[in-house]
Design a protein around this motif. Structure first.
Motif: not given
Length: 100
Positions: A6-18, A22-26, A58-62, A66-70
């Motif tokens: 119940k705490y994991l992201t269900q959508s594959k697009w949301q998971r991919f986006s995060k 995390a990698i490129l945006g951070g 960079w690690v802090a932004l990663m 992953f803590l973000a909801k969306n």
């Protein structure tokens, strides 16, 4: 012990986006932040400091990604921060064109 589903992201697009945020945006935010600093302060000192502080940022932004909801919201935040820091970078280049 596996994580509670119940705490994991269900959508594959949301998971991919995060993951990509995390990698490129951070990385974009960390690099643009240090470029903005280098345009206003001594470039050599900022570049030497960036070897360590850039990785830590960079690690802090990663972690934040992953803590973000969306995942798409974190992308908007990271792109906005990158554009803000790049604006400061271009202002620094305009007012301090000669490297110190």
């Amino acid at each position: 012990m596996p994580a509670n589903p119940k705490y994991l992201t269900q959508s594959k697009w949301q998971r991919f986006s995060k993951i990509i945020a995390a990698i490129l945006g951070g990385y974009l935010v960390a690099i643009s932040f240090h470029l903005a600093l280098a345009s206003w302060f001594n470039r050599a000192d900022v570049i030497i400091t960036m070897a360590f502080s850039g990785f830590i940022l960079w690690v802090a932004l990663m972690v934040v990604a992953f803590l973000a909801k969306n995942g798409w919201n974190i992308w908007l935040i990271y792109l906005g921060l990158s554009l803000f820091f790049l604006g400061i970078f271009f202002l620094g280049q305009a007012y301090n064109p000669i490297a110190k």
